[in-house]
Scaffold this motif. Structure first.
Motif: not given
Length: 306
Positions: A86-113
Motif C-alpha cells: 500500500s506504500y506503492n500507490a500504483a500497486e494499491k490503486d490497481k490491485y485493491t479493487p481487483l482483489y476485493t471483487e475476486f474475494t467477494n465472488d470467491w466467498y459467495h461461491n464457496r460459503w453462501q449456500s
C-alpha cells in the motif's frame, strides 16, 4: 558388423528416448516446487491451529451469520489486501479493487449456500479453502508458475515469456524476502479481531513468510476473541472450549522459506535442456532406425550372396 549396427541402433534409440523423457521430467519442479513446500508448511501449522472438528461453528448460535458474513469474509479480504504494497500507490490503486471483487465472488461461491442451509462450518475447512484461495489469487494476478509445475508453466499461454521476464524475477525476490517479523508488522496497520473482522489499512505487501505468519497469528487471535466474547455464549458447537485450548503463535521459523529465484533459475535451465531434447531425441531415434535398417539391408545382401 550387421549385429553391431543393429545393437548400436537400438542403443541410440533407447538413449535418445530416455534423454527426451528425462529432459521433460526435469522441468517439473521450478518455482511451483518451492510453493508446494511452503504451502505444506502452512498446512502443518493450520492443522495445529485449527484441527479438524475442533472449531465447528454452531448454526444455532446468534453469532453464526455475523461471524461468517463479517469475520470470515473480511478474513479472506484481509488475506488478499495484506499482500498489496500500500506504500506503492500504483500497486494499491490497481490491485485493491481487483482483489476485493475476486474475494467477494470467491466467498459467495464457496460459503453462501452452506450459510443459507444453516450447516455446521468447520474452521479447518475454511483454513484449507483459504490456501486454495491464495493459490487462485497467485494464478490470476501474479504468475501461473508460482502454483503449478514447471512443465505446466512452459506449456501455459505466455509461460515461457513470463519465465524469462525481469519483472517476474523482481517479484520472486520480493516474495521470498524475509524481514524481522516485528519490523514487518510495524508497517502492517490493521484493525481487529472483532465482530467486524480484520481490516487492513496499510501493508508493506508480500514478504511471503512474514505475511503468512502475521495472518496465521491473526486467526489465532480471532479464535480467542470468539471464545471469550462476554455477552454471548461462544459460537462453537463445543461450549467447553477455552482460550487455553488455542494453539501458540506461529513464528517465521515454523514455515518453509521458499527460494523462488532458485526455482526460477531451475525452470529456465530445464526449459533449455528440454529444447535441446526436441532436436536430439528425434535425431537420435531417426539415426537409430537408420542403423537398424542398414543392418537389415546388409543381412539381406549377405543372404542373397550366399
Amino acid at each position: 558388423m550387421k549385429l553391431g549396427l543393429k545393437k548400436q541402433g537400438i542403443t541410440i534409440i533407447v538413449l535418445s528416448s530416455l534423454y527426451g523423457v528425462a529432459a521433460v521430467a526435469s522441468t517439473i519442479p521450478g518455482v511451483g516446487f518451492e510453493s508446494i513446500q511452503f504451502i505444506n508448511s502452512v498446512k502443518k501449522q493450520l492443522k495445529i491451529i485449527m484441527p479438524k472438528d475442533k472449531y465447528l461453528l454452531d448454526p444455532k448460535s446468534p453469532l453464526y451469520e455475523p461471524i461468517m458474513d463479517n469475520v470470515i469474509r473480511t478474513s479472506y479480504l484481509a488475506d488478499a489486501i495484506s499482500t498489496i504494497d500500500s506504500y506503492n500507490a500504483a500497486e494499491k490503486d490497481k490491485y485493491t479493487p481487483l482483489y476485493t471483487e475476486f474475494t467477494n465472488d470467491w466467498y459467495h461461491n464457496r460459503w453462501q449456500s452452506l450459510i443459507e442451509q444453516k450447516q455446521q462450518i468447520d474452521f479447518y475447512d475454511i483454513a484449507m479453502d483459504m490456501i486454495e484461495f491464495d493459490q487462485a489469487i497467485a494464478t490470476e494476478f501474479q504468475s501461473y508458475g508460482y502454483v503449478h509445475t514447471g512443465t505446466q508453466w512452459i506449456f501455459h499461454k505466455n509461460g515461457v515469456k513470463e519465465m524469462f521476464s525481469k519483472d517476474l524475477k523482481q517479484n520472486a525476490i520480493k516474495q521470498q524476502s524475509i524481514w524481522d517479523q516485528d519490523e514487518y508488522e510495524d508497517k502492517l496497520v490493521s484493525t481487529g479481531p472483532g465482530l467486524t473482522g480484520i481490516k487492513v489499512k496499510e501493508s508493506a505487501g508480500t514478504k511471503l513468510v512474514n505475511n503468512k505468519v502475521w495472518f496465521l497469528n491473526k486467526q489465532i487471535d480471532s479464535i480467542k476473541y470468539a471464545i471469550n466474547i462476554q455477552t454471548l455464549q461462544n459460537p462453537f458447537v463445543n461450549k467447553n472450549l477455552s482460550a487455553d485450548d488455542v494453539a501458540d503463535y506461529v513464528t517465521i521459523d515454523d514455515l518453509y522459506h521458499p527460494n523462488f529465484t532458485r526455482g526460477l533459475t531451475m525452470a529456465q535451465a530445464t526449459f533449455i535442456v528440454m529444447m535441446t531434447a526436441f532436436v536430439i531425441t528425434p535425431t537420435g531415434i531417426g539415426f537409430g532406425v537408420w542403423q537398424i535398417k542398414k543392418a537389415k539391408k546388409l543381412k539381406d545382401e549377405e543372404s542373397t550372396g550366399e
